[in-house]
Design a protein around this motif. Structure first.
Motif, mmCIF file in Angstrom:
data_model
loop_
_atom_site.group_PDB
_atom_site.id
_atom_site.type_symbol
_atom_site.label_atom_id
_atom_site.label_comp_id
_atom_site.label_asym_id
_atom_site.label_seq_id
_atom_site.Cartn_x
_atom_site.Cartn_y
_atom_site.Cartn_z
ATOM 1 N N VAL A 41 20.874 43.522 -20.474
ATOM 2 C CA VAL A 41 19.684 42.601 -19.256
ATOM 3 C C VAL A 41 18.900 41.954 -20.478
ATOM 4 O O VAL A 41 18.278 41.802 -20.957
ATOM 5 C CB VAL A 41 18.850 43.678 -18.605
ATOM 6 N N LEU A 42 19.055 40.298 -20.476
ATOM 7 C CA LEU A 42 18.067 39.079 -20.689
ATOM 8 C C LEU A 42 17.269 38.787 -19.041
ATOM 9 O O LEU A 42 17.097 38.652 -17.757
ATOM 10 C CB LEU A 42 19.038 38.355 -20.151
ATOM 11 N N GLU A 43 15.835 39.049 -19.764
ATOM 12 C CA GLU A 43 14.443 38.195 -19.076
ATOM 13 C C GLU A 43 14.421 36.568 -19.762
ATOM 14 O O GLU A 43 14.491 36.012 -20.390
ATOM 15 C CB GLU A 43 13.065 39.162 -18.917
ATOM 16 N N LEU A 44 15.340 36.022 -18.165
ATOM 17 C CA LEU A 44 15.292 34.444 -17.561
ATOM 18 C C LEU A 44 13.380 33.927 -18.799
ATOM 19 O O LEU A 44 12.807 34.383 -18.132
ATOM 20 C CB LEU A 44 15.897 33.644 -17.640
ATOM 21 N N PRO A 45 13.314 32.516 -18.661
ATOM 22 C CA PRO A 45 12.420 32.247 -19.144
ATOM 23 C C PRO A 45 11.110 32.593 -17.201
ATOM 24 O O PRO A 45 10.031 31.978 -17.296
ATOM 25 C CB PRO A 45 12.630 30.419 -19.495
ATOM 26 N N ASP A 46 11.937 31.805 -16.212
ATOM 27 C CA ASP A 46 12.066 32.160 -15.160
ATOM 28 C C ASP A 46 11.381 33.661 -14.407
ATOM 29 O O ASP A 46 10.595 33.228 -13.299
ATOM 30 C CB ASP A 46 12.938 31.304 -13.544
ATOM 31 N N GLY A 47 11.566 34.205 -15.080
ATOM 32 C CA GLY A 47 11.180 35.373 -14.605
ATOM 33 C C GLY A 47 12.357 36.488 -13.909
ATOM 34 O O GLY A 47 12.235 37.932 -13.777
ATOM 35 N N SER A 48 13.713 35.824 -14.102
ATOM 36 C CA SER A 48 14.732 36.090 -13.018
ATOM 37 C C SER A 48 15.539 37.268 -14.491
ATOM 38 O O SER A 48 15.115 36.746 -15.525
ATOM 39 C CB SER A 48 15.753 35.283 -12.064
ATOM 40 N N PHE A 49 16.393 37.791 -13.611
ATOM 41 C CA PHE A 49 17.069 38.722 -14.408
ATOM 42 C C PHE A 49 18.615 38.296 -14.600
ATOM 43 O O PHE A 49 19.040 38.145 -13.639
ATOM 44 C CB PHE A 49 16.952 40.164 -14.409
ATOM 45 N N ARG A 50 19.589 38.762 -16.192
ATOM 46 C CA ARG A 50 20.609 38.147 -16.037
ATOM 47 C C ARG A 50 21.169 39.616 -16.819
ATOM 48 O O ARG A 50 20.913 39.399 -17.778
ATOM 49 C CB ARG A 50 21.382 37.256 -16.197
ATOM 50 N N ALA A 51 22.361 40.232 -16.452
ATOM 51 C CA ALA A 51 23.073 41.412 -17.306
ATOM 52 C C ALA A 51 24.091 40.851 -18.157
ATOM 53 O O ALA A 51 24.951 39.716 -17.279
ATOM 54 C CB ALA A 51 23.631 42.489 -16.419
ATOM 55 N N VAL A 52 24.438 40.974 -19.134
ATOM 56 C CA VAL A 52 26.048 41.080 -19.448
ATOM 57 C C VAL A 52 26.340 41.687 -20.368
ATOM 58 O O VAL A 52 25.965 42.546 -21.070
ATOM 59 C CB VAL A 52 24.963 39.615 -21.363
ATOM 60 N N GLU A 53 27.983 41.783 -20.215
ATOM 61 C CA GLU A 53 28.730 42.984 -21.529
ATOM 62 C C GLU A 53 28.827 42.910 -22.303
ATOM 63 O O GLU A 53 29.570 42.010 -21.974
ATOM 64 C CB GLU A 53 29.305 43.994 -20.399
ATOM 65 N N SER A 54 28.842 43.170 -23.049
ATOM 66 C CA SER A 54 29.738 42.966 -24.403
ATOM 67 C C SER A 54 31.266 44.140 -24.388
ATOM 68 O O SER A 54 30.755 45.517 -24.314
ATOM 69 C CB SER A 54 29.433 43.187 -26.240
ATOM 70 N N ARG A 55 32.499 43.193 -24.486
ATOM 71 C CA ARG A 55 33.309 43.835 -24.670
ATOM 72 C C ARG A 55 34.375 43.464 -25.046
ATOM 73 O O ARG A 55 34.783 42.417 -25.877
ATOM 74 C CB ARG A 55 34.223 43.662 -22.922
ATOM 75 N N PRO A 56 35.214 44.432 -26.136
ATOM 76 C CA PRO A 56 36.426 43.963 -26.900
ATOM 77 C C PRO A 56 37.659 43.558 -26.522
ATOM 78 O O PRO A 56 37.511 43.743 -25.306
ATOM 79 C CB PRO A 56 36.924 45.487 -27.571
ATOM 80 N N PHE A 57 38.197 42.418 -27.449
ATOM 81 C CA PHE A 57 39.211 41.769 -27.248
ATOM 82 C C PHE A 57 40.709 42.551 -27.429
ATOM 83 O O PHE A 57 40.171 42.475 -29.498
ATOM 84 C CB PHE A 57 38.600 40.175 -27.453
ATOM 85 N N PRO A 58 41.009 42.843 -27.245
ATOM 86 C CA PRO A 58 41.682 42.434 -25.749
ATOM 87 C C PRO A 58 40.411 43.331 -25.111
ATOM 88 O O PRO A 58 40.885 45.218 -25.497
ATOM 89 C CB PRO A 58 42.886 42.654 -25.308
ATOM 90 N N SER A 59 40.048 43.473 -24.223
ATOM 91 C CA SER A 59 39.441 45.068 -23.101
ATOM 92 C C SER A 59 40.058 45.916 -22.789
ATOM 93 O O SER A 59 39.870 47.440 -22.571
ATOM 94 C CB SER A 59 38.894 44.256 -21.989
#
Length: 67
Positions: A41-59
């Motif tokens: 989970v990333l806290e962005l400079p504007d105070g909002s949040f974004r989630a990113v997932e790390s997955r192997p390739f190919p998944s």
């Protein structure tokens, strides 16, 4: 930008609040944690949040492999 694991984000915010901030449902948060998905989970400079997932390739593993 501040980064944390989904597990630590939920521990700090609570499951319902974390789901609201990430615009998903609480059951989606529960399932992601219980299946041990690698979500940050990333806290962005504007105070909002974004989630990113790390997955192997190919998944997904191939159904058939050549002999």
């Amino acid at each position: 930008m501040k980064e944390s694991t989904l597990e630590s984000f939920v521990a700090a915010k609570g499951q319902s609040e974390a789901a609201r901030l990430l615009r998903v449902t609480p059951p989606a948060i529960h399932k992601a944690i219980s299946t041990k998905r690698d979500i940050r989970v990333l806290e962005l400079p504007d105070g909002s949040f974004r989630a990113v997932e790390s997955r192997p390739f190919p998944s997904q593993s191939p159904k058939f492999q050549a002999a």
